[in-house]
Design an enzyme around this catalytic site. Structure first.
Site, PDB file in Angstrom:
ATOM      1  N   LYS A  52       3.267  18.950 -26.607  1.00 15.53           N
ATOM      2  CA  LYS A  52       4.074  19.317 -25.435  1.00 15.53           C
ATOM      3  C   LYS A  52       3.265  19.038 -24.188  1.00 15.53           C
ATOM      4  CE  LYS A  52       8.091  21.442 -24.714  1.00 15.53           C
ATOM      5  NZ  LYS A  52       9.205  21.439 -25.687  1.00 15.53           N
ATOM      6  N   ASP A  77      12.167  17.568 -21.163  1.00 17.68           N
ATOM      7  CA  ASP A  77      12.230  18.998 -21.468  1.00 17.68           C
ATOM      8  C   ASP A  77      12.768  19.678 -20.197  1.00 17.68           C
ATOM      9  OD1 ASP A  77      11.259  20.924 -23.734  1.00 17.68           O
ATOM     10  OD2 ASP A  77      10.573  21.888 -21.909  1.00 17.68           O
TER      11      ASP A  77
HETATM   12  N1  GLU Z   1      11.963  18.895 -25.399  1.00 19.04           N
HETATM   13  C1  GLU Z   1      12.754  18.870 -26.584  1.00 19.04           C
HETATM   14  C2  GLU Z   1      12.356  19.994 -27.519  1.00 19.04           C
HETATM   15  O1  GLU Z   1      11.800  20.979 -27.112  1.00 19.04           O
HETATM   16  C3  GLU Z   1      12.778  17.508 -27.246  1.00 19.04           C
HETATM   17  C4  GLU Z   1      11.458  16.971 -27.648  1.00 19.04           C
HETATM   18  C5  GLU Z   1      11.497  15.518 -28.119  1.00 19.04           C
HETATM   19  O2  GLU Z   1      12.569  14.939 -28.174  1.00 19.04           O
HETATM   20  O3  GLU Z   1      10.427  15.014 -28.408  1.00 19.04           O
HETATM   21  O4  GLU Z   1      12.640  19.962 -28.682  1.00 19.04           O
END
Ligand code: GLU
Length: 437
Positions: free
Chosen positions: A121, A161
């Protein structure tokens, strides 16, 4: 809304990672699942802290000519199953601990739904609503440059996100590609279609949130616990962004009465049901829900306490806590956001028979279609939207059934069952790979 700090922190999670309630909750939840499944303690301890983290300062020339510095982070929690995967968040409360917790949730999510991806993240501590478009671009490009050695199609793949979208991914992809000298679309997912994005990616998280509600209704019926019909149910959606607006729309097209939705400024409520497409159009035109004419204004707290069948917390973490959980009347909760329910509140809901579909299952649609985007990009062969949606539904159904059967096997709620399922797969892989050196 207040964020609850949890007093119980295990010794291995007491370092620099663990200052946020979200991290403390994540470790508590993991501990609970680990103890129940009797996991190898070495594996459990390893999962309580991330593999690697990068903290950067991002100088940005603002529109008024001044230079402001922002804090940014990229955290890779675990890469046993494949490259790191997870979004980039622009939010004023971002910090290392919170990003680490979110990276941990990504590890669990990817493992649970069977993707060959690890968990990561990123985030920048900034209020995205206060930046102009050129400032967004400058911040995104400089942040990408600062973390460039940590990311790549085979290393770690960012995505949107909270506070970021396809445009940010386009800037990240361009910055990365410029530094390498050729186009490398696979470095990010959630890209616009024109530069290698996947059809259905934008809607995927919200769709998945509703697919699992349908599965939960079916499961309650099969078990003889309740005989709900989505078209006779009511719902409230907390957060009307990329996830909440799609979830509200998907619920409405299935005949469910969506009575309330909310954004940062407050909530709108109409007991007869909102016209969701009209609310979406209003949001697009005004950028917030303020002044929407066909509903009354209530607070976000009142929305959470509404007498509805379904509640979708789809905004941010820590919104249902020990302080307000007793007000919740919904019978089914699908966690659109990451970590919207604290561990204490979760325990209360389970004790009171509320079906909570946990974040790592409920909102996995986004990363599942991110994976499809990555695969399509590598093969240079793109699917139509029906194929994407069918495959998404298939992966989500399999994960839901697996969680339901683990919940039966271990006599636990779906949150613990989802973590057990996830850690079962991950720990096998970790033990097979063994400890280096
Ligand atoms: N931000 C999204 C999540 O928390 C998607 C992450 C992604 O697609 O890599 O799942």
């Amino acid at each position: 809304m207040s964020r609850q700090s949890n007093p119980v922190v295990t010794e291995l999670s007491s370092g620099i990672w663990s200052t946020s309630p979200l991290y403390q909750n994540a470790v508590l939840d993991l501990d609970l699942a680990g103890r129940k499944m009797g996991i190898d303690p070495n594996v459990l301890d390893r999962l309580k802290a991330p593999k690697r983290a990068m903290c950067v300062t991002i100088p940005v020339r603002m529109d008024d000519g001044s230079v402001r510095n922002f804090e940014g982070y990229r955290v890779q929690h675990n890469t046993t199953l494949g490259p790191g995967k997870g979004g980039i968040r622009f939010h004023p409360e971002v910090n290392l601990s919170e990003v680490s917790a979110l990276a941990m949730l990504m590890t669990m999510k990817c493992s649970l739904v069977g993707l060959p991806l690890g968990g990561a993240k990123g985030g920048v501590r900034v209020d995205p609503r206060k930046l102009s478009r050129p400032e967004h671009q400058a911040l995104t490009r400089r942040f990408t440059m600062e973390i460039i050695n940590m990311i790549g199609p085979e290393i770690d793949i960012p995505a949107p996100d909270v506070g970021t979208d396809g445009q940010h991914m386009a800037w990240m992809m361009d910055t990365y590609s410029m530094s390498k000298g050729h186009a490398i679309p696979g470095v990010v997912t959630g890209k616009p279609i024109e530069i290698g994005g996947s059809l259905g990616r934008v809607e995927s998280t919200g769709r998945g949130v509703v697919y699992v509600i349908e599965h939960a209704i079916e499961l309650l019926r099969k078990k003889g616990k309740a005989n709900y019909q989505l078209k006779e149910m009511s719902a409230a959606v907390h957060g009307f962004g990329k996830v909440g607006s799609v979830a509200a729309h998907e619920l409405a097209i299935r005949g469910c009465k969506v009575v309330a939705v909310s954004d940062f400024y407050g909530a709108i409520y109409n007991p007869k049901g909102l016209n969701v497409p009209e609310v979406v159009a209003y949001m697009d035109a005004h950028r917030n829900l303020k002044g929407y004419p066909h509903a009354e204004v209530i607070t976000n707290e009142q929305l959470i306490a509404l007498d509805v069948d379904i509640l979708v917390p789809a905004a941010i973490d820590g919104v249902i806590t020990a302080a307000n959980v007793k007000n919740v009347k919904a019978k089914i909760i699908s966690e659109g956001a990451n970590g919207p329910i604290t561990s204490e509140a979760q325990a209360y809901l389970e004790e009171h028979g509320v079906t909570v579909i946990p974040d790592i299952l409920a909102n996995a649609g986004g990363v599942i279609v991110s994976y499809f985007e990555w695969v399509q990009g590598m093969q240079q062969f793109f699917w139509n939207e029906n194929e994407v949606n069918e495959k998404l539904a298939e992966v989500m159904a399999k994960a839901f059934n697996q969680v339901a059967s683990v919940a039966d096997r271990y006599h636990c709620g779906m949150k613990t069952a989802a973590l057990i399922s996830s850690v079962e797969r991950l720990s096998k892989a970790m033990l097979l790979r063994g400890l280096f050196p």
